[in-house]
Design a protein around this motif. Structure first.
Motif, short mmCIF file in Angstrom:
data_model
loop_
_atom_site.label_atom_id
_atom_site.label_comp_id
_atom_site.label_asym_id
_atom_site.label_seq_id
_atom_site.Cartn_x
_atom_site.Cartn_y
_atom_site.Cartn_z
N LEU A 81 -1.26 -82.78 9.76
CA LEU A 81 -2.70 -83.25 9.59
C LEU A 81 -2.89 -84.49 10.49
O LEU A 81 -4.12 -84.66 11.03
CB LEU A 81 -2.90 -84.01 8.16
N ALA A 82 -2.11 -85.23 10.83
CA ALA A 82 -1.98 -86.39 11.58
C ALA A 82 -0.73 -86.94 12.36
O ALA A 82 0.58 -86.44 11.90
CB ALA A 82 -2.59 -87.50 10.81
N ILE A 83 -0.97 -87.88 13.10
CA ILE A 83 0.23 -88.55 13.61
C ILE A 83 0.04 -90.01 13.37
O ILE A 83 -0.76 -90.58 13.74
CB ILE A 83 0.48 -88.34 15.16
N ILE A 84 1.27 -90.50 12.48
CA ILE A 84 1.20 -91.71 11.94
C ILE A 84 2.14 -92.66 12.24
O ILE A 84 3.22 -92.23 12.06
CB ILE A 84 0.89 -91.62 10.42
N ASP A 85 1.85 -94.00 12.90
CA ASP A 85 2.80 -94.97 13.03
C ASP A 85 3.14 -95.79 11.79
O ASP A 85 2.38 -96.09 11.12
CB ASP A 85 2.33 -95.78 14.25
N VAL A 86 4.51 -96.08 11.63
CA VAL A 86 4.62 -97.30 10.53
C VAL A 86 4.91 -98.48 11.26
O VAL A 86 5.73 -98.74 12.14
CB VAL A 86 6.14 -96.79 9.96
N LYS A 87 3.91 -99.46 10.98
CA LYS A 87 3.71 -100.81 11.28
C LYS A 87 4.19 -101.57 10.18
O LYS A 87 4.54 -101.30 9.12
CB LYS A 87 2.34 -101.13 11.62
N PRO A 88 4.52 -102.81 10.60
CA PRO A 88 4.80 -103.95 9.56
C PRO A 88 3.98 -104.07 8.29
O PRO A 88 4.20 -104.32 7.46
CB PRO A 88 5.04 -105.22 10.44
N LEU A 100 -10.91 -83.31 10.25
CA LEU A 100 -10.48 -84.01 9.02
C LEU A 100 -10.97 -85.40 9.25
O LEU A 100 -10.68 -86.12 10.22
CB LEU A 100 -8.97 -83.87 8.97
N SER A 101 -11.73 -85.94 8.22
CA SER A 101 -12.07 -87.27 8.38
C SER A 101 -10.96 -88.38 7.86
O SER A 101 -9.95 -87.79 7.19
CB SER A 101 -13.30 -87.68 7.19
N MET A 102 -11.07 -89.48 8.17
CA MET A 102 -10.11 -90.44 7.58
C MET A 102 -10.10 -90.47 6.13
O MET A 102 -8.82 -90.82 5.36
CB MET A 102 -10.37 -91.97 8.15
N GLU A 103 -11.43 -90.41 5.39
CA GLU A 103 -11.42 -90.52 3.96
C GLU A 103 -10.66 -89.21 3.47
O GLU A 103 -9.80 -89.41 2.52
CB GLU A 103 -12.99 -90.48 3.80
N THR A 118 -7.04 -97.12 19.04
CA THR A 118 -7.32 -95.86 19.96
C THR A 118 -6.81 -94.63 19.36
O THR A 118 -6.45 -93.58 19.92
CB THR A 118 -6.39 -96.21 21.16
N LEU A 119 -7.51 -94.44 18.31
CA LEU A 119 -7.43 -93.15 17.45
C LEU A 119 -7.93 -91.89 18.29
O LEU A 119 -8.74 -91.87 18.99
CB LEU A 119 -8.33 -93.26 16.20
N SER A 120 -6.82 -90.94 18.37
CA SER A 120 -7.20 -89.65 19.00
C SER A 120 -7.44 -88.45 18.07
O SER A 120 -7.13 -88.57 17.04
CB SER A 120 -5.92 -89.04 19.85
N VAL A 121 -8.39 -87.43 18.60
CA VAL A 121 -8.39 -86.23 17.72
C VAL A 121 -7.52 -85.30 18.23
O VAL A 121 -7.36 -85.10 19.48
CB VAL A 121 -9.94 -85.81 18.09
N ILE A 122 -6.77 -84.37 17.31
CA ILE A 122 -5.81 -83.45 17.86
C ILE A 122 -6.88 -81.87 17.70
O ILE A 122 -7.28 -81.73 16.69
CB ILE A 122 -4.85 -83.31 17.02
N ARG A 123 -6.76 -81.31 18.88
CA ARG A 123 -7.41 -80.05 18.93
C ARG A 123 -6.51 -79.02 19.59
O ARG A 123 -5.49 -79.31 20.00
CB ARG A 123 -8.84 -80.24 19.89
N ARG A 124 -6.97 -77.85 19.55
CA ARG A 124 -6.00 -76.83 19.84
C ARG A 124 -6.76 -76.14 21.08
O ARG A 124 -8.00 -75.80 21.21
CB ARG A 124 -5.90 -75.73 18.92
N ASP A 125 -5.99 -75.77 22.20
CA ASP A 125 -6.34 -74.87 23.38
C ASP A 125 -6.67 -73.35 22.95
O ASP A 125 -6.31 -73.14 21.68
CB ASP A 125 -5.70 -75.22 24.37
#
Length: 133
Positions: A81-88, A100-103, A118-125
């Motif tokens: 569903l997403a790419i998520i970074d783990v930040k402090p 898919l919404s953030m909610e 810089t949130l990106s959207v993942i689409r398919r070609d």
């Protein structure tokens, strides 16, 4: 020592803890191997997993309920569903699948999420390969 290690995961906590070697209950899955060495021996740990378990419970949570493979080792999580970074300060969504919404993503996650600046959207070609916009 590795620059990157890519591992599967059962659970990832908002502080970067990783549980990937055993589940609990009567159908427990144990897979002891080199994951602990890979998790603590790499500068960057990337986890690839589905966002929710088969019973639809979150696999990304405030803290892991399964035994830990490594404490505070995860840098990034790639889910279906997403790419998520783990930040402090917790989970930061870098990219989310189209539609898919953030909610809705937050409802499937057991810890607070914040969107990246810089949130990106993942689409398919046309061939079904992911592209980032």
């Amino acid at each position: 020592h590795l620059d990157y290690s890519v591992l599967g995961g059962f659970q990832v906590a908002a502080n970067g803890d990783l549980a990937n070697w055993i589940t609990s209950g009567p159908d427990a899955i144990a897979a002891i191997g080199g994951a602990m060495d890979l998790a603590i021996g790499a500068r960057n740990v990337i986890v690839m997993m589905e966002h929710v378990a088969k019973d639809q419970t979150p696999k990304m949570m405030k803290q892991c309920t399964y035994p830990l493979t490594g404490a505070g080792v995860v840098n990034q999580v790639y889910t279906d569903l997403a790419i998520i970074d783990v930040k402090p300060d917790g989970f930061e969504v870098r990219a989310i699948i189209d539609g898919l919404s953030m909610e809705a993503l937050q409802q499937k996650t057991g810890a607070p999420l914040k969107p990246s600046a810089t949130l990106s959207v993942i689409r398919r070609d046309a061939d079904g390969h992911p592209i980032y916009i």
